[in-house]
Write an enzyme that holds these catalytic residues in place. Structure first.
Site, mmCIF file in Angstrom:
data_model
loop_
_atom_site.group_PDB
_atom_site.id
_atom_site.type_symbol
_atom_site.label_atom_id
_atom_site.label_comp_id
_atom_site.label_asym_id
_atom_site.label_seq_id
_atom_site.Cartn_x
_atom_site.Cartn_y
_atom_site.Cartn_z
ATOM 1 N N GLY A 239 1.308 -16.496 -0.204
ATOM 2 C CA GLY A 239 1.696 -16.473 -1.577
ATOM 3 C C GLY A 239 0.729 -16.752 -2.607
ATOM 4 O O GLY A 239 1.308 -16.668 -3.850
ATOM 5 N N GLU A 275 -0.718 -17.880 5.998
ATOM 6 C CA GLU A 275 -0.504 -16.426 6.106
ATOM 7 C C GLU A 275 -0.864 -15.830 4.803
ATOM 8 O O GLU A 275 0.135 -15.068 4.111
ATOM 9 C CB GLU A 275 0.999 -16.123 6.316
ATOM 10 C CG GLU A 275 1.616 -16.963 7.572
ATOM 11 C CD GLU A 275 3.085 -16.858 7.720
ATOM 12 O OE1 GLU A 275 3.836 -16.525 6.808
ATOM 13 O OE2 GLU A 275 3.516 -17.337 8.804
ATOM 14 N N PRO A 276 -2.068 -15.817 4.381
ATOM 15 C CA PRO A 276 -2.270 -15.242 3.023
ATOM 16 C C PRO A 276 -2.581 -13.681 3.235
ATOM 17 O O PRO A 276 -3.033 -13.007 4.156
ATOM 18 C CB PRO A 276 -3.796 -15.732 2.636
ATOM 19 C CG PRO A 276 -4.541 -16.040 4.111
ATOM 20 C CD PRO A 276 -3.272 -16.500 4.925
ATOM 21 N N GLY A 277 -2.034 -12.872 2.234
ATOM 22 C CA GLY A 277 -2.034 -11.252 2.327
ATOM 23 C C GLY A 277 -2.934 -11.001 1.076
ATOM 24 O O GLY A 277 -4.049 -10.590 1.014
ATOM 25 N N ARG A 278 -1.965 -11.075 -0.130
ATOM 26 C CA ARG A 278 -2.717 -10.658 -1.430
ATOM 27 C C ARG A 278 -3.921 -11.153 -1.715
ATOM 28 O O ARG A 278 -4.719 -10.451 -2.051
ATOM 29 C CB ARG A 278 -1.572 -10.804 -2.597
ATOM 30 C CG ARG A 278 -1.974 -10.313 -4.052
ATOM 31 C CD ARG A 278 -0.903 -10.999 -4.864
ATOM 32 N NE ARG A 278 0.571 -11.066 -4.389
ATOM 33 C CZ ARG A 278 1.155 -9.865 -4.481
ATOM 34 N NH1 ARG A 278 0.855 -9.038 -5.456
ATOM 35 N NH2 ARG A 278 2.322 -9.697 -4.365
ATOM 36 N N TYR A 318 7.773 -3.799 -9.361
ATOM 37 C CA TYR A 318 7.634 -5.088 -9.846
ATOM 38 C C TYR A 318 7.086 -5.152 -11.368
ATOM 39 O O TYR A 318 6.632 -5.953 -11.618
ATOM 40 C CB TYR A 318 6.680 -5.846 -8.935
ATOM 41 C CG TYR A 318 6.591 -5.702 -7.668
ATOM 42 C CD1 TYR A 318 7.680 -5.959 -6.959
ATOM 43 C CD2 TYR A 318 5.666 -5.244 -6.956
ATOM 44 C CE1 TYR A 318 7.858 -5.969 -5.269
ATOM 45 C CE2 TYR A 318 5.708 -4.977 -5.413
ATOM 46 C CZ TYR A 318 6.617 -5.603 -4.688
ATOM 47 O OH TYR A 318 6.827 -5.409 -3.170
ATOM 48 N N CYS A 346 8.849 13.485 -10.036
ATOM 49 C CA CYS A 346 9.895 13.802 -11.094
ATOM 50 C C CYS A 346 10.662 12.466 -11.154
ATOM 51 O O CYS A 346 11.876 12.423 -10.880
ATOM 52 C CB CYS A 346 10.932 14.787 -10.452
ATOM 53 S SG CYS A 346 9.875 16.316 -9.916
ATOM 54 N N GLU A 347 10.053 11.225 -11.609
ATOM 55 C CA GLU A 347 11.204 10.300 -12.149
ATOM 56 C C GLU A 347 10.563 9.497 -13.289
ATOM 57 O O GLU A 347 9.205 9.537 -13.243
ATOM 58 C CB GLU A 347 11.002 9.278 -10.934
ATOM 59 C CG GLU A 347 11.575 9.883 -9.744
ATOM 60 C CD GLU A 347 12.453 8.563 -8.793
ATOM 61 O OE1 GLU A 347 12.452 7.585 -9.365
ATOM 62 O OE2 GLU A 347 12.388 8.849 -7.648
HETATM 63 C C1 LIG Z 1 4.661 -11.225 2.449
HETATM 64 C C2 LIG Z 1 4.425 -12.478 3.404
HETATM 65 C C3 LIG Z 1 2.943 -13.097 3.350
HETATM 66 C C4 LIG Z 1 2.073 -12.807 2.473
HETATM 67 O O1 LIG Z 1 2.393 -13.030 1.176
HETATM 68 P P1 LIG Z 1 0.978 -13.007 0.175
HETATM 69 O O2 LIG Z 1 1.896 -13.189 -1.170
HETATM 70 O O3 LIG Z 1 0.779 -11.518 0.302
HETATM 71 O O4 LIG Z 1 0.220 -14.000 0.521
HETATM 72 C C5 LIG Z 1 3.235 -14.162 4.269
HETATM 73 N N1 LIG Z 1 4.250 -14.588 4.953
HETATM 74 C C6 LIG Z 1 5.251 -14.071 4.977
HETATM 75 C C7 LIG Z 1 6.527 -14.293 6.005
HETATM 76 C C8 LIG Z 1 5.623 -13.091 4.122
HETATM 77 O O5 LIG Z 1 6.707 -12.357 4.215
#
Ligand SMILES: *Cc1c(COP(=O)(O)O)cnc(C)c1O
Length: 422
Positions: A239, A275-278, A318, A346-347
């Site tokens: 997050g 759990e970093p993604g972004r 978003y 087409c939107e």
């Molecule tokens: C989407 C998600 C993440 C990653 O979130 P980021 O904002 O990309 O860091 C981590 N854990 C869970 C359970 C998620 O659904």
């Protein structure tokens, strides 16, 4: 340092001119910098140095197996939300013991595959899911390691579609029901309780929501231990936001986040899972696109480009802002012009930016959308029967195609004209 920067007037990814990738691979195309990916992973992991941690990269942000392999080689684990993502993580070389499985709707087949892979923990989100997992584990004669994802009822700010930690969201076990859920799990022979999990949302641009959630969970861990549960894992989810430019707020630095976690979990004696993604993938990628037409509207200029919402959904989904730059640096005295940047779909929602100030552009010019490495290619589709956007990874002065652009024949390969009986 920026790995997407101008060198002699042309935007490069590391040492590779983006114009070269456009010429050789075609547009639209995602381009990732492996150096940025690696740096972001290291910055994040380093901010927890000395703590017992598992950094489980959130595969859904960018699930390309080459991205996963790049992170796996630095020691990353994976947070997966489907059997498909589990397969990707394993293929990329992430061992089961560094994989955590999240999501509200795991199927029995997915649970079974994850048990076979000996994953680190299942983040369980409901009692029906718990009982299904118990049954699958018993049928294999094993115990499933479980952390309940609890919903701390904390507001993370940000866009409502990516806020997940409020009680009205579908995620997690309601705060007032958490202790009863643990008591129920403790009685199931196929379940081994190992920890507690929270994930309050995405693109969080302040530390306060994390602080509120961590404080609540630390209190819960104390109560659960008093009730006799062995809690040795605390998964705080992902997050952490990234700077997108525009008027978005500047998110906290990973080092400050690390310091907060250290302060609030001192003496807790748990493995911390992240759990970093972004934060890892977002600023590691750009979407490269070509201007097809400049169309003069009644009161505005439209830049019609060859990328569309099926390639990068975030603006439509978003209202997200992505910084836009021309690949060829404008002359310093070029007067800027306001453009609505739109795709061919087409939107009306197929709009990337409104009244965006850019140097004058014409058909054939290349532009990039920055910060497109997370939730970009991963959310792409073939809507309008547009080929799935390809992906390229750069390392130094070399690049490789890590997802090919399908041909039209590839796209139609799985469809059938039914041969009805007469
Ligand atoms: C989407 C998600 C993440 C990653 O979130 P980021 O904002 O990309 O860091 C981590 N854990 C869970 C359970 C998620 O659904």
């Amino acid at each position: 340092m920026r790995h997407f920067d101008y060198q002699s007037g042309d935007l490069h990814a590391e040492q590779v001119p983006l114009s070269r990738i456009a010429a050789e691979v075609g547009t639209p195309v995602y381009v990732y910098s492996s150096a940025t990916l690696e740096r972001h992973y290291r910055v994040f992991a380093d901010s927890f140095e000395g703590l017992d941690t598992l950094v489980a990269y959130s595969v859904k942000a960018n699930s390309n197996i080459a991205v996963l392999q790049t992170l796996a080689q630095l020691g990353a684990g994976a947070d997966v939300v489907s059997g498909g993502e589990l397969a990707r993580a394993l293929i990329a070389g992430i061992p089961g013991e560094r994989i955590v499985f999240s999501g509200v709707g795991k199927t029995r087949a997915e649970m079974s595959a994850a048990l076979d892979a000996n994953i680190h923990v299942f983040n369980v989100e409901s009692l029906p899911e718990l009982h299904a997992l118990n049954a699958v584990a018993l049928s294999k004669g094993v115990q499933a390691p479980v952390a309940f994802r609890v919903n701390p009822d904390v507001s993370a700010g940000g866009h409502e579609k990516i806020s997940t930690g409020k009680k009205e969201n579908k995620f997690g076990i309601g705060w007032s029901r958490a202790e009863a859920a643990y008591a129920e799990a403790a009685a199931l022979p196929g379940i081994e309780i190992v920890g507690v999990d929270v994930h309050i949302g995405s693109q969080i641009d302040a530390l306060a929501p994390f602080e509120a959630a961590i404080r609540k969970v630390v209190g819960l861990i104390g109560r659960l231990r008093d009730q006799g549960h062995r809690i040795h894992l605390f998964d705080i989810g992902g997050g952490l936001g990234i700077p997108y430019g525009g008027n978005s707020r500047t998110p906290p630095l990973p080092a400050d986040y690390g310091a907060l976690v250290r302060r609030l979990t001192r003496d807790l004696d748990v493995q911390m899972v992240f759990e970093p993604g972004r934060m890892i993938a977002g600023n590691s990628g750009v979407l490269l696109s070509e201007v097809l037409y400049v169309k003069e509207g009644e009161d505005r200029h439209f830049l019609i480009i060859d990328a569309a919402m099926n390639d990068l959904l975030r603006p439509a989904l978003y209202d997200a802002w992505h910084d836009v730059e021309p690949v060829h640096a404008p002359s310093p005295d070029a007067a800027s012009q306001a453009y609505d940047i739109v795709g061919p779909i087409c939107e009306s929602g197929d709009t990337f930016a409104k009244a965006r100030d850019l140097p004058p552009l014409s058909a054939g010019d290349l532009i990039v959308f920055h910060s497109a490495g997370a939730y970009g290619a991963a959310q792409s589709s073939q809507y309008n029967t547009r080929p799935l956007v390809p992906e390229v990874m750069v390392r130094g002065d070399a690049y490789r195609v890590i997802r090919e652009r399908p041909t039209i024949a590839d796209m139609l390969k799985t469809e059938r004209l039914p041969d009805w009986p007469d």
